[in-house]
Motif scaffolding. Structure first.
Motif, PDB file in Angstrom:
ATOM      1  N   SER A   1      -6.080   9.461  -2.002  1.00  0.00           N
ATOM      2  CA  SER A   1      -4.695   9.750  -1.608  1.00  0.00           C
ATOM      3  C   SER A   1      -3.832   8.493  -1.437  1.00  0.00           C
ATOM      4  O   SER A   1      -2.676   8.586  -1.046  1.00  0.00           O
ATOM      5  CB  SER A   1      -4.681  10.557  -0.306  1.00  0.00           C
ATOM      6  OG  SER A   1      -5.300   9.795   0.730  1.00  0.00           O
ATOM      7  N   LYS A   2      -4.382   7.297  -1.687  1.00  0.00           N
ATOM      8  CA  LYS A   2      -3.587   6.077  -1.524  1.00  0.00           C
ATOM      9  C   LYS A   2      -3.982   5.042  -2.558  1.00  0.00           C
ATOM     10  O   LYS A   2      -5.039   5.129  -3.168  1.00  0.00           O
ATOM     11  CB  LYS A   2      -3.742   5.497  -0.112  1.00  0.00           C
ATOM     12  CG  LYS A   2      -5.162   5.091   0.236  1.00  0.00           C
ATOM     13  CD  LYS A   2      -5.214   4.539   1.665  1.00  0.00           C
ATOM     14  CE  LYS A   2      -6.650   4.135   2.037  1.00  0.00           C
ATOM     15  NZ  LYS A   2      -6.731   3.615   3.418  1.00  0.00           N
TER      16      LYS A   2
ATOM     17  N   GLN B 132       0.845  -1.195   0.000  1.00  0.00           N
ATOM     18  CA  GLN B 132       0.000   0.000   0.000  1.00  0.00           C
ATOM     19  C   GLN B 132       0.880   1.245   0.000  1.00  0.00           C
ATOM     20  O   GLN B 132       1.846   1.319   0.755  1.00  0.00           O
ATOM     21  CB  GLN B 132      -0.924   0.012   1.218  1.00  0.00           C
ATOM     22  CG  GLN B 132      -1.790   1.260   1.335  1.00  0.00           C
ATOM     23  CD  GLN B 132      -2.691   1.202   2.538  1.00  0.00           C
ATOM     24  OE1 GLN B 132      -3.594   0.377   2.597  1.00  0.00           O
ATOM     25  NE2 GLN B 132      -2.458   2.079   3.505  1.00  0.00           N
ATOM     26  N   VAL B 133       0.492   2.230  -0.874  1.00  0.00           N
ATOM     27  CA  VAL B 133       1.205   3.510  -0.915  1.00  0.00           C
ATOM     28  C   VAL B 133       0.212   4.638  -0.630  1.00  0.00           C
ATOM     29  O   VAL B 133      -0.970   4.548  -0.977  1.00  0.00           O
ATOM     30  CB  VAL B 133       1.879   3.732  -2.291  1.00  0.00           C
ATOM     31  CG1 VAL B 133       2.983   2.722  -2.519  1.00  0.00           C
ATOM     32  CG2 VAL B 133       0.864   3.677  -3.426  1.00  0.00           C
ATOM     33  N   GLN B 134       0.689   5.680  -0.020  1.00  0.00           N
ATOM     34  CA  GLN B 134      -0.178   6.810   0.338  1.00  0.00           C
ATOM     35  C   GLN B 134       0.595   8.114   0.193  1.00  0.00           C
ATOM     36  O   GLN B 134       1.770   8.197   0.563  1.00  0.00           O
ATOM     37  CB  GLN B 134      -0.676   6.645   1.786  1.00  0.00           C
ATOM     38  CG  GLN B 134      -1.663   7.703   2.210  1.00  0.00           C
ATOM     39  CD  GLN B 134      -2.268   7.408   3.577  1.00  0.00           C
ATOM     40  OE1 GLN B 134      -1.937   6.394   4.194  1.00  0.00           O
ATOM     41  NE2 GLN B 134      -3.140   8.279   4.036  1.00  0.00           N
ATOM     42  N   ASN B 135      -0.084   9.103  -0.357  1.00  0.00           N
ATOM     43  CA  ASN B 135       0.500  10.427  -0.546  1.00  0.00           C
ATOM     44  C   ASN B 135       0.396  11.188   0.764  1.00  0.00           C
ATOM     45  O   ASN B 135      -0.707  11.410   1.273  1.00  0.00           O
ATOM     46  CB  ASN B 135      -0.217  11.183  -1.664  1.00  0.00           C
ATOM     47  CG  ASN B 135       0.544  12.417  -2.095  1.00  0.00           C
ATOM     48  OD1 ASN B 135       1.532  12.785  -1.478  1.00  0.00           O
ATOM     49  ND2 ASN B 135       0.060  13.051  -3.158  1.00  0.00           N
ATOM     50  N   THR B 136       1.519  11.569   1.291  1.00  0.00           N
ATOM     51  CA  THR B 136       1.507  12.285   2.582  1.00  0.00           C
ATOM     52  C   THR B 136       1.181  13.775   2.430  1.00  0.00           C
ATOM     53  O   THR B 136       0.793  14.429   3.397  1.00  0.00           O
ATOM     54  CB  THR B 136       2.876  12.144   3.261  1.00  0.00           C
ATOM     55  OG1 THR B 136       3.890  12.647   2.406  1.00  0.00           O
ATOM     56  CG2 THR B 136       3.142  10.681   3.600  1.00  0.00           C
ATOM     57  N   GLN B 137       1.305  14.306   1.192  1.00  0.00           N
ATOM     58  CA  GLN B 137       0.967  15.704   0.942  1.00  0.00           C
ATOM     59  C   GLN B 137      -0.198  15.757  -0.051  1.00  0.00           C
ATOM     60  O   GLN B 137      -0.070  15.306  -1.192  1.00  0.00           O
ATOM     61  CB  GLN B 137       2.171  16.456   0.368  1.00  0.00           C
ATOM     62  CG  GLN B 137       3.333  16.564   1.355  1.00  0.00           C
ATOM     63  CD  GLN B 137       4.498  17.338   0.775  1.00  0.00           C
ATOM     64  OE1 GLN B 137       4.490  17.698  -0.416  1.00  0.00           O
ATOM     65  NE2 GLN B 137       5.496  17.608   1.599  1.00  0.00           N
ATOM     66  N   LEU B 138      -1.322  16.229   0.404  1.00  0.00           N
ATOM     67  CA  LEU B 138      -2.538  16.249  -0.416  1.00  0.00           C
ATOM     68  C   LEU B 138      -2.394  17.266  -1.545  1.00  0.00           C
ATOM     69  O   LEU B 138      -1.875  18.367  -1.358  1.00  0.00           O
ATOM     70  CB  LEU B 138      -3.749  16.586   0.438  1.00  0.00           C
ATOM     71  CG  LEU B 138      -4.082  15.564   1.545  1.00  0.00           C
ATOM     72  CD1 LEU B 138      -5.307  16.018   2.338  1.00  0.00           C
ATOM     73  CD2 LEU B 138      -4.326  14.202   0.932  1.00  0.00           C
TER      74      LEU B 138
END
Length: 318
Positions: free
Chosen positions: A30-31, A15-21
């Motif tokens: 966002s992920k 799983q990957v997620q963007n920490t800056q929207l």
């Protein structure tokens, strides 16, 4: 570590997620999630024994050719290659053991002796039949179990003596025994006078019940001029099965002693021989003088043969 034979593939979810929207991607979220499948490739491995080491026990009197124990190894790969067994001869220089190449049975090539070596440590090799480069080694510890196959003997060489003036029942020596065997219940020795020594014996053997025995006199006096040495045969028997026994001979010298029983002189033979030679010499001198005087008167001289008689001391059994 990975093991192809136990598990050939793994599934991992990442799983990957963007920490800056970012407003441009709000509608997409966002992920994100991805599934990864990992396949394990097979690698040829050496044979695997079913134990880390082996302990075998065998009686020391086992017959040549008898089985001692067995080892087991197998090819962990899917190919399941057959395994061939052998002994590393660097660990069995005397070639006491061998192993069946097919089934791993260890058997005896030569007779064993626990008193010579109680343990034998060898190394067994398992080799893949299809790939001889794949080899495994395993230590095998062989312990020999004791069999009562040695007779007890005197613990040391005893130097015993008896005083010319003594008393009946006087202890002149305490003896003990040793045995190369190691019975599980400990040693138990029994002492007795040998049958050939019981008739008209001058000494007796008293078992003390503590693995020792006393040698006692049966007379009140001894004469070193009459007999300077006695040989006392002592039978030593162990208490194990099968029972073993031996006869040890104790040499007892007859000596002159002081009032406290301390030895003063034992060499009766030297004294007797010396005395005998002196007497013979005196007689020879007297005979020579008489003969020479007699011949001198007649004006003739003749050779004279002189015979010296040696005194000897015999060593006799009890």
């Amino acid at each position: 570590p990975l093991d192809y034979e136990r598990k050939r593939s793994y599934t991992v979810e990442i799983q990957v997620q963007n920490t800056q929207l970012d407003a441009r991607f709000l509608t997409a979220g966002s992920k994100d999630v991805a599934t990864v499948r990992i396949g394990v490739e097979d690698v040829d491995e050496p044979p695997l024994f079913d134990k880390a080491s082996y302990l075998m026990e065998v009686k020391e009197d086992v017959a040549v050719g008898a089985a001692v124990g067995s080892v087991s190894a197998s090819d962990p790969d899917a190919a399941r290659s057959p395994v061939r067994y052998s002994i590393d001869r660097r660990t069995d220089m005397d070639r006491l053991f061998n192993i069946h190449a097919g089934n791993g049975s260890v058997f005896l090539l030569k007779s064993l002796d626990r008193e010579e070596s109680a343990w034998h440590n060898i190394s067994v090799t398992a080799t893949e039949f299809n790939n001889p480069r794949q080899i495994s080694h395993i230590p095998v510890y062989i312990r020999l179990l004791d069999i009562n196959d040695n007779a007890p003997t005197f613990a040391t060489v005893y130097e015993s003596f008896v005083c010319e003036r003594t008393k009946v029942g006087e202890r002149i020596q305490t003896v003990s025994a040793v045995d190369a065997d190691e019975p599980s219940a400990g040693h138990k020795f029994f002492f007795s006078l040998a049958p050939e020594g019981t008739y008209r014996s001058n000494f007796t053997v008293r078992d003390n019940g503590d693995n020792t025995a006393g040698i006692l006199t049966r007379r009140g006096s001894y004469s070193r001029l009459h007999q300077s040495v006695y040989l006392v045969p002592v039978v030593i028997t162990d208490g194990d099965y099968p029972m073993q026994s031996s006869t040890g001979t104790l040499t007892v010298r007859v000596c002159t002693c002081d009032h406290d029983g301390n030895m003063e002189l034992c060499n009766a033979e030297a004294l007797t021989s010396s005395a005998g030679l002196s007497t013979g010499a005196l007689i020879a001198i007297l005979l020579c003088a008489i003969i020479l005087l007699s011949k001198w008167e007649k004006g003739k001289m003749y050779g004279v043969d002189i015979v010296l008689l040696e005194a000897s001391v015999s060593v006799v059994h009890l």
